[in-house]
Design a protein around this motif. Structure first.
Motif, mmCIF file in Angstrom:
data_model
loop_
_atom_site.group_PDB
_atom_site.id
_atom_site.type_symbol
_atom_site.label_atom_id
_atom_site.label_comp_id
_atom_site.label_asym_id
_atom_site.label_seq_id
_atom_site.Cartn_x
_atom_site.Cartn_y
_atom_site.Cartn_z
ATOM 1 N N ASP A 1 -0.606 0.381 5.735
ATOM 2 C CA ASP A 1 -0.548 -0.626 4.679
ATOM 3 C C ASP A 1 -0.638 -1.985 5.368
ATOM 4 N N THR B 1 8.521 -3.766 6.053
ATOM 5 C CA THR B 1 8.906 -4.682 4.971
ATOM 6 C C THR B 1 10.196 -5.457 5.275
ATOM 7 N N THR C 1 4.294 0.268 -4.215
ATOM 8 C CA THR C 1 2.944 0.763 -4.492
ATOM 9 C C THR C 1 2.602 1.980 -3.629
ATOM 10 N N ASN C 2 3.243 2.130 -2.442
ATOM 11 C CA ASN C 2 2.888 3.248 -1.561
ATOM 12 C C ASN C 2 3.141 4.606 -2.217
ATOM 13 N N ASN D 1 -5.088 -6.740 2.513
ATOM 14 C CA ASN D 1 -5.049 -7.529 1.284
ATOM 15 C C ASN D 1 -5.764 -8.833 1.611
ATOM 16 N N HIS E 1 -6.637 -11.143 -0.153
ATOM 17 C CA HIS E 1 -6.035 -12.278 -0.862
ATOM 18 C C HIS E 1 -4.733 -12.733 -0.207
ATOM 19 N N LYS E 2 -4.131 -11.931 0.635
ATOM 20 C CA LYS E 2 -2.930 -12.374 1.352
ATOM 21 C C LYS E 2 -3.336 -12.963 2.702
ATOM 22 N N ALA F 1 -0.667 -5.046 4.375
ATOM 23 C CA ALA F 1 -0.190 -6.259 3.694
ATOM 24 C C ALA F 1 0.490 -7.233 4.663
ATOM 25 N N HIS G 1 6.837 -0.487 0.366
ATOM 26 C CA HIS G 1 6.502 -1.189 -0.873
ATOM 27 C C HIS G 1 6.323 -0.137 -1.966
ATOM 28 N N SER H 1 6.440 -10.960 1.936
ATOM 29 C CA SER H 1 5.494 -9.858 1.777
ATOM 30 C C SER H 1 4.204 -10.281 1.059
ATOM 31 N N ALA I 1 -7.548 -4.654 -5.051
ATOM 32 C CA ALA I 1 -6.222 -5.145 -4.639
ATOM 33 C C ALA I 1 -5.658 -4.195 -3.595
ATOM 34 N N GLY I 2 -4.504 -4.569 -3.043
ATOM 35 C CA GLY I 2 -3.865 -3.723 -2.040
ATOM 36 C C GLY I 2 -3.560 -2.336 -2.586
ATOM 37 N N ALA I 3 -2.943 -2.299 -3.748
ATOM 38 C CA ALA I 3 -2.569 -1.007 -4.338
ATOM 39 C C ALA I 3 -3.815 -0.156 -4.595
ATOM 40 N N GLU J 1 -4.863 1.282 -1.369
ATOM 41 C CA GLU J 1 -4.023 2.438 -1.006
ATOM 42 C C GLU J 1 -4.554 3.697 -1.682
#
Ligand SMILES: *Cc1c(COP(=O)(O)O)cnc(C)c1O
Length: 475
Positions: A237, A212, A166-167, A261, A263-264, A239, A164, A70, A130-132, A135
């Motif tokens: 999402d 996921t 964070t959702n 994301n 960064h991912k 990610a 995840h 992930s 960031a991802g979160a 969101e």
């Protein structure tokens, strides 16, 4: 290893700052600190060695295999770092007038154009960190849109139980109530449960696809139309975009708003806490709500404007701009052919490892996976008292970063493996061999696994105490 404060000795130091060449201005008493600050006193060479020693204790993508599911811990090409280091990018001031930073604005705009094409969106902001954070931003877009339409009774966001963490957290922070729906045996959305969950109070759904557990939900068009017919919006999402970029687009699956994301999927080293970027894309009808400022093309060049019904600013200035530079460098290097090729190889690598391991470890779900797969060690735990944690710790002794553990929550004793496209067959073969060796040890002498890791600077940590009673400051 000693803390830097323990190495400190009175009177030792290094002064590397040049003499002050501007008039000294003195502060009033109210502006001055009350106590002398506590800084370690240490020579420059010893500072350098201290940090070098710390670096040696960290496992990064450049040290070895890092199949953290992930998280898409792929190799990040050094050339992207070089681009992000260019003085034209690092030397700007965030308050400079727009006409003096046209190059930087065009980086943002060009990445927006490319990522919109990759995802099937119409507009994108690079502001979230960031991802979160993305969101949260995306959910605020949904909320603002519903409020503008007078649909204030739509307060519920549907989140599958495989999501995840964070959702639901982001939805809750944005002021929504969460409706959890169970997954079916394939780890996908249960359409009946979804139909039963929607209603006049549905604001939307949050989903990642592939999900996921690394499986592409083939019912995605049904899922998004159930939500749309009920009057809600669909949040993607992103990610897991590394599995599908350039092959299938969230916008075509029926999603209205997404985060990526950067960064991912788009190459920024991460894992140590940032910086990242959670670009948020949306369909045309949500663009008026995008964060302040938004880059637009005008006759006199690029400008920053306040979208009409903006949700406001979610991060100061341009967001984590250098992450945006790296993402653009990455997208341009790969190009139209390279982007889908990277995804195809990510999926190929995951399936290669899955097939090599499936006769040894139990897979949580049958069949072909996308960019990651989930194993369940429930039987091993039951029969041999060897947990997913024990296997993870023995991997550390073999120079491999453990996969994601105990996630998603719907799989017991889960290990989630994401090899990414940047690993060679040799690396994958070696990892498979290590996994098999650990399994054999678990069968013959499970006690050994309880003692791992034996080669790391620290062994088993009291994770509960570390979480409940963290000591983050030297007293
Ligand atoms: C990583 C991840 C997130 C959160 O992203 P951050 O950048 O860590 O805030 C959300 N959803 C999924 C599926 C993820 O893997």
């Amino acid at each position: 290893m000693k803390l830097i404060f323990e190495k400190s000795r009175e009177g030792i130091g290094c002064s590397i700052l040049p003499d002050c060449d501007v008039p000294v201005c003195s502060l009033s008493d109210g502006q001055k600190r009350q106590e002398a600050w506590k800084l370690p006193q240490i020579a420059e060479v010893d500072i350098s060695r201290h940090y070098k020693e710390l670096v040696k204790r960290v496992h990064g993508v450049n040290d070895g295999f890092y199949p953290l599911g992930s998280c898409t811990m792929k190799y990040n090409p050094q050339v992207n770092e070089e681009m992000a280091k260019l003085p034209g990018f690092t030397g700007i001031h965030p308050l400079q007038p727009a006409d003096t930073v046209q190059g930087c604005l065009s980086v943002i705009k060009e990445l927006e154009t490319d990522l919109c094409e990759i995802t099937g969106m119409d507009g994108m902001t690079m502001q979230p960190a960031a991802g979160a954070h993305g969101e949260f931003t995306g959910l605020l877009l949904i909320k603002a849109y519903l409020q503008a339409k007078g649909e204030t009774k739509r307060t519920k966001i549907i989140v599958p139980d495989s999501a995840h963490g964070t959702n639901p957290a982001s939805a809750s922070m944005a002021g929504f109530d969460i409706v959890n729906i169970p997954s079916n045996e394939e780890g996908c959305v249960d359409l009946e449960a979804l139909r039963a969950a929607v209603g006049e109070d549905t604001a939307g759904l949050m989903l990642t696809n592939p999900n996921t557990v690394g499986i592409f939900d083939k019912n995605i068009l049904d899922i998004t139309s159930i939500i749309h017919e009920a009057g809600g919006l669909c949040y993607y999402d992103g990610a897991n975009l590394n599995a599908i970029m350039g092959i299938v687009r969230p916008g075509d699956m029926g999603f209205d708003v997404i985060h990526l994301n950067l960064h991912k999927t788009f190459s920024t080293p991460h894992g140590g806490g940032g910086p990242g970027a959670g670009a948020v894309g949306c369909k045309e009808f949500l663009k008026p709500f995008l964060p302040d400022d938004y880059v637009v093309e005008t006759e006199s060049g690029l400008a920053m404007v306040t979208p009409e019904q903006t949700i406001g600013r979610v991060k100061e200035f341009y967001g984590n701009f250098l992450v945006v530079v790296k993402a653009l460098a990455y997208v341009k290097t790969l190009g139209k052919e390279g982007i889908p090729e990277a995804s195809s190889n990510a999926v190929l690598n995951a399936n290669y490892m899955r097939v090599c391991l499936k006769d040894t470890y139990d897979m949580a779900y049958e069949g072909i996976c996308m960019h990651e797969f989930v194993m369940t060690l429930e039987k091993l735990h039951h029969d041999k008292d060897v947990s997913a944690l024990d296997v993870a710790k023995m991997l550390l002794d073999n120079g491999i970063h453990p996969p994601t553990m105990y996630f998603p929550l719907i799989v017991h004793e889960a290990l989630m493996v994401e090899p990414t496209e940047t690993e060679s067959k040799e690396t994958l073969d070696h990892a498979v061999e290590v996994f098999k060796k650990i399994y054999a040890t678990a069968m013959e002498n499970p006690e050994i696994l309880h003692q791992c890791p034996m080669t790391t600077p620290v062994g088993r940590l009291d994770e509960v105490r570390a979480a409940r009673n963290p000591v983050l400051k030297y007293e």
